[in-house]
Design a protein around this motif. Structure first.
Motif, mmCIF file in Angstrom:
data_model
loop_
_atom_site.group_PDB
_atom_site.id
_atom_site.type_symbol
_atom_site.label_atom_id
_atom_site.label_comp_id
_atom_site.label_asym_id
_atom_site.label_seq_id
_atom_site.Cartn_x
_atom_site.Cartn_y
_atom_site.Cartn_z
ATOM 1 N N SER A 11 0.840 -1.211 0.000
ATOM 2 C CA SER A 11 0.000 0.000 0.000
ATOM 3 C C SER A 11 0.866 1.248 0.000
ATOM 4 O O SER A 11 0.585 2.206 -0.720
ATOM 5 N N LYS A 45 -7.713 -1.663 -1.126
ATOM 6 C CA LYS A 45 -7.640 -2.732 -0.106
ATOM 7 C C LYS A 45 -8.895 -2.724 0.759
ATOM 8 O O LYS A 45 -9.378 -3.784 1.169
ATOM 9 N N ASP A 55 -6.577 2.029 3.830
ATOM 10 C CA ASP A 55 -5.916 0.866 3.220
ATOM 11 C C ASP A 55 -4.787 0.289 4.076
ATOM 12 O O ASP A 55 -4.523 -0.913 4.026
ATOM 13 N N SER A 60 2.307 1.835 -3.318
ATOM 14 C CA SER A 60 1.303 2.131 -4.360
ATOM 15 C C SER A 60 0.893 3.603 -4.367
ATOM 16 O O SER A 60 0.344 4.097 -5.337
ATOM 17 N N ALA A 100 -4.971 -3.538 4.820
ATOM 18 C CA ALA A 100 -3.874 -4.404 4.360
ATOM 19 C C ALA A 100 -3.605 -5.486 5.420
ATOM 20 O O ALA A 100 -3.367 -6.656 5.083
ATOM 21 N N TRP A 138 -2.801 5.282 0.421
ATOM 22 C CA TRP A 138 -2.709 4.949 1.844
ATOM 23 C C TRP A 138 -4.075 5.025 2.525
ATOM 24 O O TRP A 138 -4.307 4.368 3.541
#
Ligand SMILES: Cc1ncc(COP(=O)(O)O)c(C=O)c1O
Length: 370
Positions: A26, A37, A240, A29, A244, A32
């Motif tokens: 995350s 997710k 996320d 990527s 996660a 956040w």
């Protein structure tokens, strides 16, 4: 037996490289906050518990509060059980309701249907039923005489088969020591489309999620930056970084529950002469045994000396000043039983040596006093 060097915690989470990698993914990527997710976790969780809709939030407490707000349940009476966590007593107060606390059943310490019936008021608009220690609360019995809204508090019941399917909405917890922890988090599940749609804007100030708007502008590429806010919302969505962890914990859930049930089975088998074991739980969120009241506190001290942490789930809610004034009546079962309660360590990090260690010292205590 030699006393341990380190303290054995009563509850604790277990995670590893999988959770770390999932968070790292995350972070790398660039997404956040509430994003893919969370969406994936909502989908998988709804499937796991067999609900049509799942909405991830930052805690069970926020989830219960938002349900009341979504339904406009305020300025009324809300029933909740006295053997529970502070959430169920306090959320009604946040909504200007009376927190009408009722007694529990003696066998499993779940909400007592007879006491619900006895204490129903003309303005009771919700009942919060906790699946205490992961054992299903008697919601069907309450339904026989009460047709108002039922929030099924599943904070201890992730996952007990059947949990979440009996209330009008269920609320789960992924707080740090729950069976599927992520630090802090919760989920609302329901089959009620109308309720789900009312809840959606409440989790972020009435604004539709940035992630959902990041894909396109009415079919054309780009970020749909505009939104209109028509309802009073709050800030309670899951992000996320915690989803996660939840996604990885969900993969490990069955293994972790198996370990918890193994601890439960060992305590039940080896300590039955000394303690009253709790009703069998599929999640064993807390292994809360009962011992003679005169021994409870001395046993807690004795075990603490042996580096075994224990707890009490729970001191009855009606004893807390914040709600005691509005609950001036007798609680014969809870008042007697809570004095016997002791939660022994139970979590997936426990080794067989840890379990034997607890069993050994509980036996030593009782053999020493008999
Ligand atoms: C029965 C019960 N309800 C609600 C909660 C609150 O959960 P959260 O910490 O996710 O708000 C807890 C937490 O321990 C709980 O035990």
């Amino acid at each position: 037996m030699k006393i341990r060097d380190s303290v054995l915690p009563v509850l604790r989470p277990v995670g590893g490289d999988e959770e770390i990698e999932s968070i790292a993914e995350s972070i790398r990527s660039g997404w956040w906050g509430k994003g893919p997710k969370v969406t994936e976790f909502e989908k998988q969780f709804a499937e796991m518990v067999g609900a049509k809709y799942a909405l991830a939030v930052n805690s069970n407490t926020s989830g219960q509060d938002l349900i009341l707000k979504a339904l406009g349940i305020k300025d009324c009476d809300i029933i909740n059980p006295t053997i529970s966590f502070m959430t169920t007593a306090v959320v009604p107060l946040w909504n200007n309701c009376t927190s009408n606390i009722v007694d529990v059943r003696r066998d499993d310490l779940n909400i007592c249907p007879e006491d619900v019936k006895k204490n129903l008021k003309s303005d009771t608009k919700a009942v919060i039923a906790v699946n205490y220690a992961g054992v299903l609360a008697p919601i069907e019995e309450i339904r026989e005489f009460y047709d108002g809204f039922i929030i099924e508090d599943c904070a201890h019941a992730c996952y007990t088969p059947g949990a979440g399917s009996r209330g009008d909405a269920a609320v789960w917890s992924f707080q740090a020591v729950k069976t599927m922890p992520c630090g802090d988090g919760g989920m609302i599940t329901t089959d009620d489309k109308d309720l789900y749609e009312k809840l959606l804007p409440l989790i972020w100030l009435g604004i539709t999620s940035t992630y959902s708007r990041s894909k396109s502008r009415n079919g054309t590429p780009g970020y749909a930056w505009d939104y209109d806010v028509d309802v009073l919302g709050y800030k309670a969505y899951m992000i996320d970084l915690t989803a996660a962890i939840c996604l990885e914990q969900m993969k490990k859930l069955e293994g972790h529950l198996e370990r918890r049930r193994h601890v439960q089975a060992m305590y039940n088998a080896c300590l039955q002469e000394y303690i009253q074991p709790p009703v069998w739980s599929e999640t064993v969120q807390n292994y809360s045994a009962r011992v003679p009241a005169e021994h409870r506190d001395t046993l807690i001290d004795y075990l603490a000396d042996k580096k075994i942490n224990t707890s009490v789930h729970y001191k009855p809610l009606h004893k807390h000043g914040v709600v005691s004034g509005m609950n001036q009546r007798d609680y014969p079962v809870a008042n007697e039983e809570w004095l016997k309660l002791i939660t022994l360590p139970c979590h997936p990090a426990m080794t067989d040596d840890d379990i034997d260690y607890v069993i050994y010292w509980v036996k030593e205590y009782f053999n020493g006093v008999s």
